[in-house]
Motif scaffolding. Structure first.
Motif, PDB file in Angstrom:
ATOM      1  N   LYS A  44     -16.657   9.623   3.170  1.00 20.33           N
ATOM      2  CA  LYS A  44     -17.036   8.253   3.548  1.00 20.33           C
ATOM      3  C   LYS A  44     -17.478   7.463   2.326  1.00 20.33           C
ATOM      4  N   LYS A  45     -18.259   8.060   1.441  1.00 20.38           N
ATOM      5  CA  LYS A  45     -18.684   7.377   0.208  1.00 20.38           C
ATOM      6  C   LYS A  45     -17.500   7.058  -0.680  1.00 20.38           C
ATOM      7  N   THR A  46     -16.565   7.996  -0.775  1.00 22.66           N
ATOM      8  CA  THR A  46     -15.369   7.785  -1.601  1.00 22.66           C
ATOM      9  C   THR A  46     -14.545   6.616  -1.080  1.00 22.66           C
ATOM     10  N   GLU A  70     -15.539   4.115   0.824  1.00 21.73           N
ATOM     11  CA  GLU A  70     -16.276   2.854   0.793  1.00 21.73           C
ATOM     12  C   GLU A  70     -16.456   2.292  -0.617  1.00 21.73           C
ATOM     13  N   ARG A  71     -16.103   3.060  -1.652  1.00 15.63           N
ATOM     14  CA  ARG A  71     -16.255   2.597  -3.036  1.00 15.63           C
ATOM     15  C   ARG A  71     -15.469   1.351  -3.291  1.00 15.63           C
TER      16      ARG A  71
END
Length: 161
Positions: A156-158, A160-161
């Motif tokens: 999810k972090k990847t 949303e970058r």
């Protein structure tokens, strides 16, 4: 930057097609081998914005086989940046496949038909060159494995970058 649509004419395996993209979330293009998925993402968008053909593909190979000589090979990418509509068009014309490109912002032409001027304008507008664009905006098929293997939180972090 939000890519709204990609229009291709006589490009690789495509005759005359437009793809409208959603404005949020992860976009997955799925299909059988040889269906033209990479032609849209890595070839059409990258070539249109930066004039760069994918590795191992010559300029003549961008033109669809058996395309009528009277029709150009072209790609138009419409995107929005900071509330402005930006339209980039790059085409191959004539028997010598002369590359021409133009950029408009909110309907106003920003560059002439010289391919290099359009590429420079796009680099300045997006703040990234072709290599940076491939790294920051595209998850190519070989890189997809690492994304799939990540934990849900890291993935999810990847994304949303």
């Amino acid at each position: 930057m939000i890519i709204d649509s990609v229009y291709v004419q006589n490009f690789r395996s495509y005759g005359d097609s437009i793809i409208h993209l959603p404005h949020s979330g992860l976009i997955l293009i799925d299909g059988q081998n040889g269906a033209g998925k990479s032609s849209i993402v890595s070839a059409a968008v990258l070539w249109c914005l930066y004039g760069e053909a994918p590795d191992g593909v010559g300029i003549k190979e961008l033109r669809r086989q058996n395309a009528p000589d009277s029709e150009p090979t072209s790609v138009t990418v419409t995107l929005h940046i900071d509330g402005r509509e930006v339209v980039v068009n790059r085409s191959l014309k004539g028997k010598n496949l002369t590359t021409m490109a133009e950029v408009t912002v909110d309907g106003t032409p920003m560059t002439d038909v010289k391919s290099g001027a359009a590429t420079t304008f796009v680099e300045e507008l997006l703040g990234v060159d072709a290599t940076g664009f491939k790294t920051a905006y595209l998850v190519q098929q070989k890189s997809l494995d690492s994304l799939v293997r990540q934990t849900a939180a890291v993935r999810k972090k990847t994304i949303e970058r």
